[in-house]
Design an enzyme around this catalytic site. Structure first.
Site, PDB file in Angstrom:
ATOM      1  N   HIS A 276      50.288 -26.571  58.611  1.00 58.57           N
ATOM      2  CA  HIS A 276      50.101 -27.072  57.093  1.00 58.57           C
ATOM      3  C   HIS A 276      48.396 -26.394  56.838  1.00 58.57           C
ATOM      4  O   HIS A 276      47.665 -26.812  57.290  1.00 58.57           O
ATOM      5  CB  HIS A 276      49.924 -28.508  56.954  1.00 58.57           C
ATOM      6  CG  HIS A 276      49.871 -28.846  55.491  1.00 58.57           C
ATOM      7  ND1 HIS A 276      49.356 -28.058  54.390  1.00 58.57           N
ATOM      8  CD2 HIS A 276      49.979 -30.035  55.018  1.00 58.57           C
ATOM      9  CE1 HIS A 276      49.554 -28.717  53.295  1.00 58.57           C
ATOM     10  NE2 HIS A 276      49.879 -30.044  53.611  1.00 58.57           N
TER      11      HIS A 276
ATOM     12  N   HIS B 125      57.837 -28.045  50.352  1.00 57.52           N
ATOM     13  CA  HIS B 125      56.655 -28.347  50.637  1.00 57.52           C
ATOM     14  C   HIS B 125      56.575 -28.788  52.112  1.00 57.52           C
ATOM     15  O   HIS B 125      55.909 -28.377  52.806  1.00 57.52           O
ATOM     16  CB  HIS B 125      55.935 -29.550  49.647  1.00 57.52           C
ATOM     17  CG  HIS B 125      54.583 -29.994  50.078  1.00 57.52           C
ATOM     18  ND1 HIS B 125      53.539 -28.912  49.988  1.00 57.52           N
ATOM     19  CD2 HIS B 125      53.932 -30.904  50.556  1.00 57.52           C
ATOM     20  CE1 HIS B 125      52.593 -29.458  50.097  1.00 57.52           C
ATOM     21  NE2 HIS B 125      52.675 -30.869  50.887  1.00 57.52           N
TER      22      HIS B 125
ATOM     23  N   CYS C  99      46.604 -30.026  48.548  1.00 58.67           N
ATOM     24  CA  CYS C  99      47.343 -28.978  49.273  1.00 58.67           C
ATOM     25  C   CYS C  99      48.218 -28.292  48.087  1.00 58.67           C
ATOM     26  O   CYS C  99      49.022 -27.498  48.556  1.00 58.67           O
ATOM     27  CB  CYS C  99      48.216 -29.771  50.149  1.00 58.67           C
ATOM     28  SG  CYS C  99      47.335 -30.467  51.560  1.00 58.67           S
TER      29      CYS C  99
END
Length: 403
Positions: free
Chosen positions: A331, A294, A160
């Protein structure tokens, strides 16, 4: 960055809250949430029912309708970014235009779509089609083909943190004089039973909405899309007379091998990486105006990130607005970092702090200024974006407004 100064002159985005920069920017300001029922595959009997899908996208408009969505999104976002930068690759030396476009997963939708047919009829032609859509670097290859580019084409996979790494490495190619222009960013389209079942079994998905830093948070929901930036030297941008969104002034890499999913609170990998970033960028803590976090809405992850911000920034954490836009976009996995860098630069340009949508009930373990709900007006001269990935990847980047 020690050589040429690197700036961003064009941006393109495909996301669950906007199919272009203008729509995306408007949605960020409003705190619009792109979550909804999954429609890309039947969910009857499947444990995951909701996600952040890209809606209304027409791949035929970009002549990539036969390709996997991760390639479609990357090509579409690159097209917008090039137009935004007023840069025609045909007018440049094709060997001096680089590509740093990545994907953390590649064409998982294509694999899901054709796996049963290939098993029943192992055709070499079908196998070739799957392969040509599945490998993460094929988005970069299609961009090179579309605009007839012959410079270095790189693909970095860092879970990610992939998108942030792709932008950093693109900026390094400009800074070191390897190329004069670079198309950089990432794309992911991982709304497939294979990927969602994996995340479900890892117990990192929310059972309802995504609420970063909220005491009710349960985890994330998956989004899809792409973010692409055009990078060039400050000297080049000024010579071309184009707008400059901001300058890449530094970066930091780190890792933590503690666990495949969690980061060790005792190792301080994130705060150590932020220290590297500050040193490389020659930026003081007092100069930071905004941090893009994040923020995946997992109980452990949000607490860890909050603690690390305190550890790295000390008393300044009370002053600095910080937020996670993932509760708006979902996400987006490998694409997240690139899209979040774009969010930072848009906020810098228009003078606002992007919000953490869905944050309504505060958690005593998460005590930063997360800009809950909707955006807030404010001047950003220097911003930091943080990306972390399963497997312990950490990538941070510092951006500054060019006066």
């Amino acid at each position: 960055m020690t050589d040429r100064r690197v700036v961003v002159t064009g941006m393109g985005v495909i996301s669950p809250i906007g199919l272009n920069i203008e729509e995306f920017n408007h949605s960020l300001k409003l705190g619009r949430i792109g979550e909804g029922p999954i429609t890309v595959f039947p969910t009857e009997g499947f444990p995951v029912k909701r996600a952040f899908e890209v809606k209304g996208f027409d791949p035929q408009h970009h002549r990539v309708h036969l390709m996997d969505p991760f390639i479609q999104y990357a090509v579409a976002a690159a097209s917008e970014a090039l137009e935004d930068a007023r840069f025609d690759p045909a007018e440049a030396d094709p060997y001096r235009v680089g590509i740093s476009v990545s994907s953390s997963k590649g064409g998982v939708r294509t694999i899901e779509r054709f796996k049963d047919r290939l098993r029943q009829n192992p055709s070499a032609i079908l196998g070739a089609r799957i392969y040509a859509n599945a490998v993460p670097n094929f988005a970069a290859q299609w961009i090179a083909r579309r605009w007839k580019l012959k410079g270095p084409a790189k693909c970095y996979v860092a879970a990610c943190a992939t998108g942030t790494v792709a932008v950093i490495e693109g900026a390094r190619m400009i800074s070191e004089g390897i190329v004069d222009y670079c198309i950089a960013g990432a794309s992911d389209a991982s709304l497939s039973p294979l990927m969602l079942a994996g995340y479900h079994n890892m117990k990192v998905l929310s059972r309802d909405s995504m609420r970063p830093y909220d005491k009710r948070r349960q985890g994330f929901l998956v989004g899809e899309g792409a973010g692409i930036l055009i990078l060039e030297s400050l000297e080049s941008a000024r010579a071309r007379g184009v707008k400059i969104y901001g300058e890449v002034i530094g970066f930091g890499y780190g890792s933590d091998s503690y666990d495949s999913v969690h980061f060790s609170p005792d190792d301080h990998a994130l705060s150590r990486t932020l220290e590297v970033l500050m040193r490389r960028s020659r930026c003081s803590i007092q100069e930071i105006d905004y941090v893009n976090l994040h923020g995946t809405a997992t109980a452990v992850g949000d607490r860890y990130e909050t603690q690390e911000m305190h550890h790295a920034l000390g008393k300044e954490t009370e002053r600095i607005p910080m937020s996670s836009i993932k509760s708006m976009t979902g996400h987006m996995l490998g694409a997240s970092g690139a899209v979040e860098i774009i969010a930072c630069l848009l906020a810098m340009k228009d003078g606002y702090f992007p919000p953490t949508a869905g944050l309504e009930e505060s958690d005593t373990d998460c005590d930063l200024d997360y800009v809950p709900g909707v955006s807030r007006r404010g001047k950003i001269q220097t911003a930091i974006s943080v990306s972390m990935g399963f497997g312990g990847h950490i990538a941070t980047i510092a951006l500054r407004k060019v006066d």
